[in-house]
Design a protein around this motif. Structure first.
Motif, PDB file in Angstrom:
ATOM      1  N   GLY A   1      29.499  94.164  17.485  1.00 35.14           N
ATOM      2  CA  GLY A   1      29.578  94.902  19.220  1.00 35.14           C
ATOM      3  C   GLY A   1      31.044  95.573  19.171  1.00 35.14           C
ATOM      4  O   GLY A   1      31.905  95.863  18.026  1.00 35.14           O
ATOM      5  N   TYR A   2      31.765  95.082  20.450  1.00 33.21           N
ATOM      6  CA  TYR A   2      32.471  95.172  20.679  1.00 33.21           C
ATOM      7  C   TYR A   2      33.381  94.393  21.441  1.00 33.21           C
ATOM      8  O   TYR A   2      33.378  92.804  21.564  1.00 33.21           O
ATOM      9  CB  TYR A   2      32.019  96.322  21.668  1.00 33.21           C
ATOM     10  N   ARG A   3      34.902  94.417  21.415  1.00 36.19           N
ATOM     11  CA  ARG A   3      35.641  93.258  22.150  1.00 36.19           C
ATOM     12  C   ARG A   3      36.640  93.911  23.169  1.00 36.19           C
ATOM     13  O   ARG A   3      37.822  95.442  22.373  1.00 36.19           O
ATOM     14  CB  ARG A   3      36.285  92.101  21.492  1.00 36.19           C
ATOM     15  N   PHE A   4      36.679  94.078  24.529  1.00 37.05           N
ATOM     16  CA  PHE A   4      38.082  94.389  25.304  1.00 37.05           C
ATOM     17  C   PHE A   4      39.118  93.305  25.394  1.00 37.05           C
ATOM     18  O   PHE A   4      39.196  92.078  25.331  1.00 37.05           O
ATOM     19  CB  PHE A   4      37.790  94.102  26.756  1.00 37.05           C
ATOM     20  N   ASN A   5      40.071  93.583  24.219  1.00 34.84           N
ATOM     21  CA  ASN A   5      41.206  92.629  23.973  1.00 34.84           C
ATOM     22  C   ASN A   5      42.532  92.940  25.328  1.00 34.84           C
ATOM     23  O   ASN A   5      43.200  91.855  25.086  1.00 34.84           O
ATOM     24  CB  ASN A   5      42.254  93.587  22.953  1.00 34.84           C
ATOM     25  N   SER A   6      42.597  93.745  26.172  1.00 35.26           N
ATOM     26  CA  SER A   6      43.815  94.170  26.608  1.00 35.26           C
ATOM     27  C   SER A   6      43.716  93.064  28.067  1.00 35.26           C
ATOM     28  O   SER A   6      42.312  92.788  28.522  1.00 35.26           O
ATOM     29  CB  SER A   6      44.085  95.466  27.909  1.00 35.26           C
ATOM     30  N   PRO A   7      44.807  92.534  28.177  1.00 34.63           N
ATOM     31  CA  PRO A   7      44.554  91.730  29.315  1.00 34.63           C
ATOM     32  C   PRO A   7      44.800  92.113  30.831  1.00 34.63           C
ATOM     33  O   PRO A   7      45.098  92.774  31.222  1.00 34.63           O
ATOM     34  CB  PRO A   7      46.543  91.027  29.702  1.00 34.63           C
ATOM     35  N   ALA A   8      43.567  91.557  31.018  1.00 34.70           N
ATOM     36  CA  ALA A   8      42.781  92.027  32.314  1.00 34.70           C
ATOM     37  C   ALA A   8      42.761  90.702  33.364  1.00 34.70           C
ATOM     38  O   ALA A   8      42.964  89.562  33.385  1.00 34.70           O
ATOM     39  CB  ALA A   8      41.543  92.797  32.586  1.00 34.70           C
ATOM     40  N   ARG A   9      43.563  90.922  34.254  1.00 44.71           N
ATOM     41  CA  ARG A   9      43.296  90.148  35.542  1.00 44.71           C
ATOM     42  C   ARG A   9      42.497  90.345  37.771  1.00 44.71           C
ATOM     43  O   ARG A   9      42.530  91.850  37.362  1.00 44.71           O
ATOM     44  CB  ARG A   9      44.666  89.994  36.076  1.00 44.71           C
TER      45      ARG A   9
END
Length: 126
Positions: A103-111
């Protein structure tokens, strides 16, 4: 992450702002277009930030069971459109990492950020 993202309705990462309620994506304060299905994929990835979201989970969540489409092609196209809008790449991912055969993973820091209505710029003719 999911709780705060759902309560605020807005997420921010790098120079992007995502309105989970309206489906709007903003870059440096300018609205950019991301179609419905790709936006929904992005939304799930953001809500499950830093977790692997399997292809099967995305299929169950976003594609109705009575929908007859080539799911693999549809998902690959949606992820490509997201990457295009974000200026990301599969070879050197900054935001969306492909986990081969999973699958996929969102890696960037998000707030999450507080909800605030956006004002439209109105030009005043004279």
């Amino acid at each position: 992450m999911a709780t705060s993202a759902q309560s605020s309705g807005r997420l921010i990462f790098d120079h992007f702002e995502i309105d989970l309620r309206s489906g709007d994506v903003w870059k440096h304060g300018k609205r950019i277009r991301l179609q419905g299905q790709p936006f929904q994929v992005l939304r799930v990835l953001l809500e499950r930030h830093n977790e692997i979201v399997t292809r099967e989970e995305l299929k169950k969540t976003l594609w109705a069971s009575d929908t007859f489409v080539d799911f693999d092609d549809g998902l690959n196209t949606a992820v490509k459109k997201i990457r295009d809008v974000l200026g990301d790449s599969s070879e050197r991912p900054r935001y969306i990492e492909t986990i081969p055969r999973r699958g996929y993973r969102f890696n960037s820091p998000a707030r999450a950020i507080a909800f605030r209505p956006r004002r439209r710029r109105v030009s005043r003719g004279r």
